[in-house]
Design a protein around this motif. Sequence first.
Motif, PDB file in Angstrom:
ATOM      1  N   TRP A  13       0.817  -1.214   0.000  1.00 18.10           N
ATOM      2  CA  TRP A  13       0.000   0.000   0.000  1.00 18.10           C
ATOM      3  C   TRP A  13       0.848   1.261   0.000  1.00 18.10           C
ATOM      4  O   TRP A  13       0.442   2.293  -0.543  1.00 18.10           O
ATOM      5  CB  TRP A  13      -0.980  -0.024   1.178  1.00 18.10           C
ATOM      6  N   SER A  14       2.026   1.185   0.618  1.00 18.15           N
ATOM      7  CA  SER A  14       2.920   2.348   0.563  1.00 18.15           C
ATOM      8  C   SER A  14       3.396   2.580  -0.857  1.00 18.15           C
ATOM      9  O   SER A  14       3.464   3.718  -1.326  1.00 18.15           O
ATOM     10  CB  SER A  14       4.128   2.144   1.477  1.00 18.15           C
ATOM     11  N   LEU A  22      -7.545   8.438  -3.536  1.00 23.17           N
ATOM     12  CA  LEU A  22      -6.775   7.204  -3.587  1.00 23.17           C
ATOM     13  C   LEU A  22      -5.665   7.192  -2.542  1.00 23.17           C
ATOM     14  O   LEU A  22      -5.406   6.158  -1.923  1.00 23.17           O
ATOM     15  CB  LEU A  22      -6.217   6.996  -4.999  1.00 23.17           C
ATOM     16  N   ILE A  23      -5.045   8.355  -2.344  1.00 20.17           N
ATOM     17  CA  ILE A  23      -4.045   8.420  -1.274  1.00 20.17           C
ATOM     18  C   ILE A  23      -4.698   8.101   0.056  1.00 20.17           C
ATOM     19  O   ILE A  23      -4.154   7.371   0.893  1.00 20.17           O
ATOM     20  CB  ILE A  23      -3.373   9.810  -1.235  1.00 20.17           C
ATOM     21  N   ALA A  41       1.776   1.709  -3.529  1.00 23.86           N
ATOM     22  CA  ALA A  41       0.624   2.239  -4.277  1.00 23.86           C
ATOM     23  C   ALA A  41       0.437   3.722  -3.977  1.00 23.86           C
ATOM     24  O   ALA A  41       0.168   4.528  -4.871  1.00 23.86           O
ATOM     25  CB  ALA A  41      -0.625   1.457  -3.916  1.00 23.86           C
ATOM     26  N   LYS A  42       0.611   4.072  -2.706  1.00 20.63           N
ATOM     27  CA  LYS A  42       0.431   5.473  -2.304  1.00 20.63           C
ATOM     28  C   LYS A  42       1.410   6.369  -3.043  1.00 20.63           C
ATOM     29  O   LYS A  42       1.046   7.453  -3.513  1.00 20.63           O
ATOM     30  CB  LYS A  42       0.633   5.594  -0.794  1.00 20.63           C
ATOM     31  N   PHE A  80       0.108   6.940  -6.384  1.00 28.13           N
ATOM     32  CA  PHE A  80      -1.011   7.879  -6.348  1.00 28.13           C
ATOM     33  C   PHE A  80      -0.484   9.303  -6.202  1.00 28.13           C
ATOM     34  O   PHE A  80      -1.024  10.229  -6.795  1.00 28.13           O
ATOM     35  CB  PHE A  80      -1.947   7.569  -5.183  1.00 28.13           C
ATOM     36  N   ASN A  81       0.573   9.450  -5.422  1.00 30.88           N
ATOM     37  CA  ASN A  81       1.164  10.771  -5.227  1.00 30.88           C
ATOM     38  C   ASN A  81       1.652  11.379  -6.527  1.00 30.88           C
ATOM     39  O   ASN A  81       1.650  12.594  -6.707  1.00 30.88           O
ATOM     40  CB  ASN A  81       2.344  10.670  -4.257  1.00 30.88           C
ATOM     41  N   MET A  84      -7.306   6.235   0.568  1.00 29.01           N
ATOM     42  CA  MET A  84      -7.568   4.795   0.622  1.00 29.01           C
ATOM     43  C   MET A  84      -6.300   4.045   1.012  1.00 29.01           C
ATOM     44  O   MET A  84      -6.324   3.161   1.877  1.00 29.01           O
ATOM     45  CB  MET A  84      -8.071   4.320  -0.743  1.00 29.01           C
ATOM     46  N   ALA A  85      -5.188   4.402   0.388  1.00 32.51           N
ATOM     47  CA  ALA A  85      -3.917   3.753   0.704  1.00 32.51           C
ATOM     48  C   ALA A  85      -3.556   3.985   2.167  1.00 32.51           C
ATOM     49  O   ALA A  85      -3.172   3.054   2.887  1.00 32.51           O
ATOM     50  CB  ALA A  85      -2.818   4.271  -0.211  1.00 32.51           C
ATOM     51  N   ASP A  86      -3.741   5.203   2.621  1.00 31.02           N
ATOM     52  CA  ASP A  86      -3.414   5.529   4.015  1.00 31.02           C
ATOM     53  C   ASP A  86      -4.224   4.706   4.996  1.00 31.02           C
ATOM     54  O   ASP A  86      -3.695   4.186   5.985  1.00 31.02           O
ATOM     55  CB  ASP A  86      -3.685   7.014   4.271  1.00 31.02           C
TER      56      ASP A  86
END
Lengths: 438, 448
Positions: A428-429, B410-411, A431-432, A435-436, B413-415
């Motif tokens: 998830w990091s 989306l950020i 993926a984040k 997304f960033n 969601m990831a968080d």
Amino acid sequence: MIMADSGSSEEAAVIGNTDITSTESENNIINTMVERGTSLLKKMEISVAEAEKRTGKNTVNMQETYTVYLIEIRQAESATEGGTPAAPDTLWRRYSEFELLRTYLLVTYPYIIIPPLPEKRAEFVWHKLSADNLDPDFVERRRVGLENFLLRVASHPVLSNDNIFFHFLTEEKGWREAVLDTGFQDKVDSRLKSLSAMLRVKSPDRRFTALKQYSDELNAVVSQLLRVRARVADRLYGVYKVHGNYGRVFSEWSAIEKEMGDGLQSAGHHMDTYAASIDDILEEEEHYADQLKEYLFYTDAVRSVCRKHELMQYELEMASQDLAYKKQQKEELVTGTVRIFSLKGMTSKLFGSESQEQRESRLSALEQSIEEGIEAVMEKNTECRDFVRAAWEDIERFKEQKDKDLREALISYAIMQISMCKKGIQVWSNAKECFNKM
Amino acid sequence: MSVGTPRGLASSGQKPITEIPHPLSAAEESLSPGPDVSISSGGDKDLELTNGTLVENSSPASASSTSTSALLSRLQVEDNFEADAADLYATTETRDLFVTVDDPKKHVSTMETYITYRVSTKTTRIEFDLPEYSVRRRYQDFDWLRVKLEETQPTNLIPPLPEKFVMKGVVDRFSEEFVETRMKALDKFLKRVADHPVLSFNPHLNAFLTAKDLNKRQGLALLTKMGESVKHVAGGYKLRARPPEFNAMGEYLDTFSQKLGTIDRIAQRILREQSEYLTELREYASVYSSWAGSEEELQRPLEGVAGCVTTCCGALEDLSENMSQDFLPVLREYVLYTETMKNVLRKRDQSQAEYEGRLEAAVLRKQEDRTPMPLEVEKCQDKMECFNADLKADWERWQCNKRQDFKQLLIGMADKNINYYEKCQTAWESLVTVLQDKQTEDKTSETN
């Protein structure tokens, strides 16, 4: 493979220990077994190295496919002597031979909690796992289970000294005949006998009653745990796999975007990774399930010991009763009173009393019988006492082993969970970050 | 900022500015910027084509008149046409209108029960008498505002409102979660309107933000809305060819809303799977607990595992709640937004069809009896061109906002997922510490 002198993990820092895999944790349990240091294990290293499929004709002359397992024995000294270790002695055994060995041990050592074999058929499966006996994953886990069984026996203070067991490990041919030659089958108690004993024991040993109750409880709760665990695994699988759909849709979506496209696309790949990661996670968790299963099957062995004790107790009580009855008879014969109904007594009353000679011969026969009876009771008493003593020694040993092993298993389970969390955070990091960049 | 902000962004269509027939060929030269207006790209905000009265006119520069404001804005637009997308919406430094929706309260009357929200405004704009306002509004009022904006700004994209009707049996209209979700959506709606360079000057917005009692005349509003759509349909003009840039928009919107739908379905499926997982997990924890009851040495470790699993349950609940309260509503809002945008595109198509239809008719008539181009046709052309310009500007703004919004979404969601795993990891790690400490304790006591 195990080394006879490997230490345990106590010196490692706590946080560092969270990285040990479940296989390593299993090794910890095996190492504990070795630490117990039976003379057998001091001499040799035992492992079940491989599994192979064979086909052959069975007893009804039909073709069948079965699996054989390769047992490897290495002489312990050769490993420490510098030079290249000697080639291991090997032989092949199939599952039914393991079963035969175990039955032999059960009958020969009824006061010992005999280690269980891995399951014959896959049970408590969650849907993805195959329940097929020839499935390679199942065969592999069974191989591990069989090795575990051998190590348990080899590390047992009593069982490790058994000759038949030794031959099982060293002589491929003729072993079957040797086992049957011991005539152990004659000692097998019928189920009917043990069942009736259970119902009719007058003064049961409270400790054994408590043990049986505990064993039943443990059986029930571990069964339930395994069932629920399988359902949990099923559900978790679903959650992870659905996330894979994000991968596809992000990819499709990125095609119509300009600045957002790259970020979306790479995030999608991470979602695919996330979805795929569950397979390994659940595969590892099967080790934990296997550890629980071992103790589930152990409860059967415990119950078996309790039942044997009941049977012995019952036989002792029967013998005592029998003796008391004979003594009563003798007393009546001597004093002439008839308290107990007997056909002879009745007929003599009706058709005239017997002669003095007849009476005396009957009396001496009775006295003989009583002598024998007293001896029988004494024997049974001793047998019972010895049984109880030996059984409780093993039961205490078992309890300690169980507590230690299950604690290890719980720790390794926790470590697995930590590993799963770390993987999740990683994905998830990643993926984040994508997304960033959108 | 209000001075340099382009208002109605009319587009010249395919022709360069020099070829556009000047609608006010002879009039009001004093107001024209003069011959040295050059087309310069790159968002020249210092192109101060201001005339006090014109700028203060906060009515939309839509194509209802060929006034000087239309000319000015058209020229302004040309300069700003290649402007950076970033300049097309108010930046924080230059924003002078701030709105917030918060503080929900329940009102019970004999007729009905409903929720009102506090709408707070802070502004330095001269269109507002006071620098600060605080009024209470209910959903109906927001709906009224939206309808009014759609009526009066037909060429602009009006942000969507959360769903109006909720099935009384299915959703609790007064539950904290529902009210919270709705309020966030209303706040977003209002902020988007307030940030829009054209919509924010709409007098209905002003009324909405400032009036003590909204004189709504809702019945009329409904009729007018219907009338509007009837007017459009009655035109009955068929569009021949959509210009490629609008075609591209249409295609994008179709695919985009499709993908949004898919994401919505995936998210819902995940929520369902998580809920089932949670159910099993809870039972799992209770089995460990009950096992602990029959053990001695193992009691604490088993209770420990039960505790960890329970903690994970709590963390999972939080994650799911967040997804359904924050993620899904925003997703759905964008579906509505996309639909709105499609509608605006359709209206634009109508406007173009009407123009082309009338033009064709007029040309035919001209050929017959040499009558000059009727004013109607020119009005139509203006209307269409303004529409095109508005739409393009709104599109850019919308794309920008969409990018920001989805990035945030989306950020987020990831968080939340990272958060969930962190909570679980912490719980399991502390258990391992406890259990391993006990182990070393046991070992040392054994060796002693």
